[in-house]
Design a protein around this motif. Structure first.
Motif, mmCIF file in Angstrom:
data_model
loop_
_atom_site.group_PDB
_atom_site.id
_atom_site.type_symbol
_atom_site.label_atom_id
_atom_site.label_comp_id
_atom_site.label_asym_id
_atom_site.label_seq_id
_atom_site.Cartn_x
_atom_site.Cartn_y
_atom_site.Cartn_z
ATOM 1 N N LEU A 99 43.262 44.535 0.880
ATOM 2 C CA LEU A 99 44.625 44.547 0.380
ATOM 3 C C LEU A 99 44.588 44.145 -1.095
ATOM 4 O O LEU A 99 43.869 43.212 -1.472
ATOM 5 C CB LEU A 99 45.488 43.561 1.164
ATOM 6 C CG LEU A 99 45.650 43.853 2.655
ATOM 7 C CD1 LEU A 99 46.224 42.644 3.378
ATOM 8 C CD2 LEU A 99 46.530 45.077 2.847
ATOM 9 N N ASP A 100 45.347 44.844 -1.915
ATOM 10 C CA ASP A 100 45.299 44.602 -3.357
ATOM 11 C C ASP A 100 45.619 43.159 -3.735
ATOM 12 O O ASP A 100 44.891 42.543 -4.518
ATOM 13 C CB ASP A 100 46.248 45.545 -4.099
ATOM 14 C CG ASP A 100 45.733 46.980 -4.103
ATOM 15 O OD1 ASP A 100 44.507 47.171 -3.995
ATOM 16 O OD2 ASP A 100 46.575 47.899 -4.224
ATOM 17 N N ARG A 106 41.726 44.887 5.309
ATOM 18 C CA ARG A 106 42.829 45.374 6.137
ATOM 19 C C ARG A 106 42.374 45.315 7.595
ATOM 20 O O ARG A 106 41.232 45.622 7.917
ATOM 21 C CB ARG A 106 43.173 46.808 5.754
ATOM 22 C CG ARG A 106 43.758 46.952 4.371
ATOM 23 C CD ARG A 106 44.058 48.427 4.094
ATOM 24 N NE ARG A 106 44.570 48.613 2.770
ATOM 25 C CZ ARG A 106 43.836 49.050 1.752
ATOM 26 N NH1 ARG A 106 42.574 49.357 1.912
ATOM 27 N NH2 ARG A 106 44.379 49.188 0.556
#
Length: 189
Positions: A99-100, A106
């Motif tokens: 996830l950024d 994820r």
């Protein structure tokens, strides 16, 4: 170091690599309280290849036994597989898996690794997941290696009960209980 200690270290080194073929020279040096150069010399004396070659050999052997899915369908690197009994895979958490904002894997990547290992354990030509009771226990971070281990608990006909535990540095990341169905011919709809 006397010859006697060297022989003991050689035996212990061989035992350790049989138990965990993915140990790095650095990890082995720390474990045996010697330098990395000493470990490399010991490996050379014993004819033990470097980590990259050991990994390739173990993976080649494990992939050769796949039955219920194709090699490209497996998520992670298969490191051990005894169909109908147990298996192990490793997956490095890479940039495209996180996830950024949080920089953690994820969930679907962790599930995919565990699910594909569970399917690989089924002793049939094809297998499908029936149900999963799954818990995520902690995030896996960018750069960490997730090691999933699976064990077939029971088989009754074409139904399999499989437990999977995924860990990072011996800390549980995911635990799950799978029920899978195996088939030896195409499933007709």
């Amino acid at each position: 170091m006397t010859r006697h200690h060297k022989q003991e270290r050689h035996q212990a080194l061989q035992d350790e690599i049989v138990k965990n073929p993915f140990s790095t020279d650095e990890e082995l040096a720390k474990r045996f309280s010697v330098s990395v150069s000493t470990i490399r010399l010991d490996r050379t004396d014993l004819g033990i290849p470097e980590l990259r070659e050991r990994t390739r050999a173990v993976a080649h052997e494990a992939y050769g036994t796949l039955k219920s899915l194709e090699e490209q369908e497996l998520i992670g690197l298969l490191t051990e597989l005894r169909i109908g009994k147990l298996g192990r895979s490793e997956m490095l958490i890479e940039e495209n898996m996180v996830l950024d904002k949080a920089r953690v894997a994820r969930g679907h990547h962790l599930f995919a690794q565990a699910n594909s290992l569970a399917i690989a354990l089924v002793d049939n030509e094809m297998a499908v997941t029936g149900s999963v009771d799954l818990k995520f226990l902690r995030p896996a971070h960018l750069g960490e290696t997730v090691i999933a281990e699976g064990k077939v608990l029971k088989r009754k006909g074409n139904k399999y009960w499989v437990d999977i535990t995924a860990q990072v540095d011996q800390e549980d990341v995911l635990v799950g209980h799978w029920i899978l169905f195996g088939f030896d011919e195409e499933i007709s709809l």
